[in-house]
Write an enzyme that holds these catalytic residues in place. Structure first.
Site, PDB file in Angstrom:
ATOM      1  N   ASP A 211       0.807  -1.404   0.122  1.00 20.98           N
ATOM      2  CA  ASP A 211       0.294   0.109  -0.171  1.00 20.98           C
ATOM      3  C   ASP A 211       0.777   1.228   0.400  1.00 20.98           C
ATOM      4  O   ASP A 211       2.163   1.491   0.804  1.00 20.98           O
ATOM      5  CB  ASP A 211      -0.965  -0.046   1.415  1.00 20.98           C
ATOM      6  N   GLU A 252      14.598 -14.955  -0.635  1.00 24.53           N
ATOM      7  CA  GLU A 252      14.541 -16.416   0.293  1.00 24.53           C
ATOM      8  C   GLU A 252      13.377 -17.142  -0.023  1.00 24.53           C
ATOM      9  O   GLU A 252      13.705 -18.458   1.010  1.00 24.53           O
ATOM     10  CB  GLU A 252      13.793 -16.195   1.716  1.00 24.53           C
TER      11      GLU A 252
HETATM   12  C1  GLC Z   1      -3.981   3.031  -0.497  1.00 28.19           C
HETATM   13  C2  GLC Z   1      -5.550   2.019  -0.967  1.00 28.19           C
HETATM   14  C3  GLC Z   1      -6.317   3.321  -0.246  1.00 28.19           C
HETATM   15  C4  GLC Z   1      -6.315   3.814   1.539  1.00 28.19           C
HETATM   16  C5  GLC Z   1      -5.217   4.680   1.823  1.00 28.19           C
HETATM   17  C6  GLC Z   1      -4.487   4.381   2.759  1.00 28.19           C
HETATM   18  O1  GLC Z   1      -3.856   4.242  -1.376  1.00 28.19           O
HETATM   19  O2  GLC Z   1      -5.621   1.462  -1.591  1.00 28.19           O
HETATM   20  O3  GLC Z   1      -8.069   2.983   0.122  1.00 28.19           O
HETATM   21  O4  GLC Z   1      -6.934   4.903   1.875  1.00 28.19           O
HETATM   22  O5  GLC Z   1      -3.909   3.880  -0.003  1.00 28.19           O
HETATM   23  O6  GLC Z   1      -3.656   3.426   3.057  1.00 28.19           O
END
Ligand code: GLC
Ligand code: CA
Length: 546
Positions: A211, A252
């Site tokens: 993310d 790994e």
């Molecule tokens: C990314 C995710 C989104 C979230 C953001 C903060 O963009 O896809 O849904 O709100 O990160 O974690």
């Protein structure tokens, strides 16, 4: 079916995104859960996808629908248990479907034990070093340390109150105040995430979706953002060292574990830097996701994507929708068919019939391009964005944080319709104690998986057939492509010597190029002519005419 000659699975996979809250509800509380996913694995198996990516399912106060993680090594009780997640991973594997978990390294939840300790321990708490705590500006320290604008709009700092009740330092959060940013300069943060990756790889997952992958490293001198200076928190060079470490961890493990980055980066060269051979395996193609339904814009996006990826030897990805953006059936039915957060507003007219016709063609386009393709849950049912969720039922923090300008992302997160004539459309079992956590449109009865499964002209049938062909067609997935001569505003390309994809983005029907047979079309043809907003897959003879 083996695609071994195409290299590892992640180079050409069809990856289905499950948004657990909205996929299927097993226990009848109106919220999707792991039991629901397990009960619907047959849908994904019949669809023919190679892998499933699960959006976050960890313990979370859900300030940002689970992207605010309180414990990276467990499952939120609303979704189930860790044992259920392990069972799901092995049941998917038994069906030949790989699994990908979503790891959120930029920030955690304000309920994470480290952040709680940082607050409770006062200004000298060692845990404060794991985040970005700073004194405020101004004589009373009541001005935030910087004027940075957050990723959801609004400021990026929140002031804390010291244990003795006096106003204290501020902490950084690029998203909501409930999502404090980690300090990736601290070795404990690095060690913690190395361990979290191993925790999930040890449980057999095949990949990690990362993310906000471009935001982890900050300029610790906290400069203001200025157009003529490097950005203080986006795409800093130091981030690549983290992904080189992660790549060593993935390597790994046996069996081609993949790291897939969420990197929003308009500069294709900078984007490709994340995909160098010792960094991430793949990243989402947001350039294509935001692209207009327009032949020259799409061709430019495709060519730009492929050349940027070729530089680093990484496979391209093709993404039309996800849990953050307007569903593409709705986007393609608008006058402006591009996507950007800056333009997300309520009340923009969409011709859903046109949008659906184009979405069908886009499915055949994206599934024929070289690389991996992503399918966001409900896209295979042709779901539109739900644009009439009453404001009081909206949960996405983007809505309040934008000052009620951006309606937020709830409209693409409405629980899936599976069967039946009325809500909850099989999303929850009979006898459920609560309705779906977001209301489903009453007119979704024709869009349920059950209704579409029996209709050869449905979106579901199109996706099943297309993915099925893709699995047996050796030239699809990763590999070369070649543009073919075509009339204006028509995209035509060959994959290998015996397969061609033609998409008509012009306003009039066009003749099909020479071919042996038609494999699949996104809509009815007019004799030997391809109507507007329609795509076709053709079996061609030997080398198709250039
Ligand atoms: C990314 C995710 C989104 C979230 C953001 C903060 O963009 O896809 O849904 O709100 O990160 O974690
Ligand atoms: Ca549930």
């Amino acid at each position: 079916m083996s695609r071994a000659d195409h290299g590892p699975w992640w180079r050409g996979a069809v990856i289905y995104q499950v948004y657990p809250r909205s996929f299927a509800d097993g226990n009848g509380d109106g919220i999707g859960d792991i039991a629901g996913i397990r009960s619907r694995l047959d849908h994904l198996s019949a669809l023919g996808v190679d892998a499933i990516w699960f959006s976050p399912w960890y313990p979370s106060p859900m300030a940002d629908a689970g992207y605010d993680v309180a414990d990276y090594r467990d499952i939120d009780p609303v979704f189930g248990t860790l044992a259920e997640a392990e069972a799901l991973i092995s049941e998917a594997h038994a069906l030949g479907i790989r699994t990908i978990v979503d790891v959120v390294p930029n920030h955690c939840s304000d309920a994470h034990p480290w952040f709680r300790a940082a607050l409770a321990g006062g200004p000298d708490a060692p845990e404060r070093e794991l985040f970005w705590f700073r004194p405020g500006r101004g004589p009373n320290g009541d001005q935030p340390p910087t004027d940075w604008v957050g990723e959801f709009g609004g400021g990026t700092w929140t002031r804390t109150t010291d244990p003795d009740g006096t106003p204290g330092d501020w902490y950084l959060h690029l998203f909501t105040a409930e999502q404090p940013d980690f300090n990736w300069d601290h070795p404990r943060v690095r060690a913690e995430f190395a361990d979290i990756l191993r925790f999930w790889f040890d449980r057999g997952v095949d990949g990690i979706r990362i993310d906000s992958a471009g935001l982890l490293v900050k300029d610790g001198t906290l400069p203001e953002t200025r157009p003529d200076r490097p950005h203080p928190f986006r795409d800093l060079d130091g981030v690549h060292e983290i992904y080189r470490d992660w790549r060593r961890i993935a390597d790994e493990y046996p069996g081609d574990r993949a790291l897939i980055g969420e990197v929003w980066m308009p500069d294709r060269q900078r984007f490709a830097n994340y995909l160098r051979p010792d960094e991430l395996h793949a990243a989402f193609n947001f350039d294509f996701l935001g692209c207009a339904w327009d032949a020259s814009a799409l061709r430019e996006s495709i060519d730009g994507t492929l050349s940027a990826h070729a530089l680093v030897g990484a496979p391209a990805t093709w993404v039309l929708s996800n849990h953050d953006v307007t569903r593409h059936v709705t986007r393609y039915g608008r006058e402006d068919t591009t996507f950007s957060f800056a333009k997300k507003r309520e009340g923009i007219f969409s011709d859903l019939e046109l949008g659906t016709t184009r979405a069908r063609a886009a499915a055949l386009l994206s599934l024929a391009l070289p690389g991996a393709a992503y399918v966001y849950q409900g896209e295979e049912l042709g779901l539109p964005e739900v644009e009439d969720i009453p404001p009081e039922l909206r949960t996405d923090p983007m809505w309040p944080r934008s000052g009620h300008v951006d309606p937020g992302r709830d409209g693409c997160r409405v629980p899936l319709p599976w069967s039946g004539d009325e809500p909850p459309f099989g999303f929850s079992p009979d006898g459920a104690t609560a309705g779906p956590w977001l209301p489903q449109p009453a007119d979704w009865k024709g869009r349920t998986a059950e209704a579409q499964a029996g209709d050869p002209h449905s979106m579901l049938a199109l996706y099943r057939t297309a993915i099925g062909i893709r699995r047996t067609e050796r030239s699809l997935g990763d590999g070369p492509m070649r543009w073919l001569d075509a009339p204006a505003d028509v995209l035509a390309f060959a994959r290998g010597d015996e397969f061609a994809c033609v998409v008509n983005l012009s306003g009039a029907p066009v003749p099909l190029p020479a071919h042996r047979s038609r494999l699949l079309a996104s809509g009815p043809l007019e004799g030997d002519r391809l109507p507007p907003d329609t795509a076709v897959w053709l079996r061609t003879d030997g080398a198709p005419p250039a």
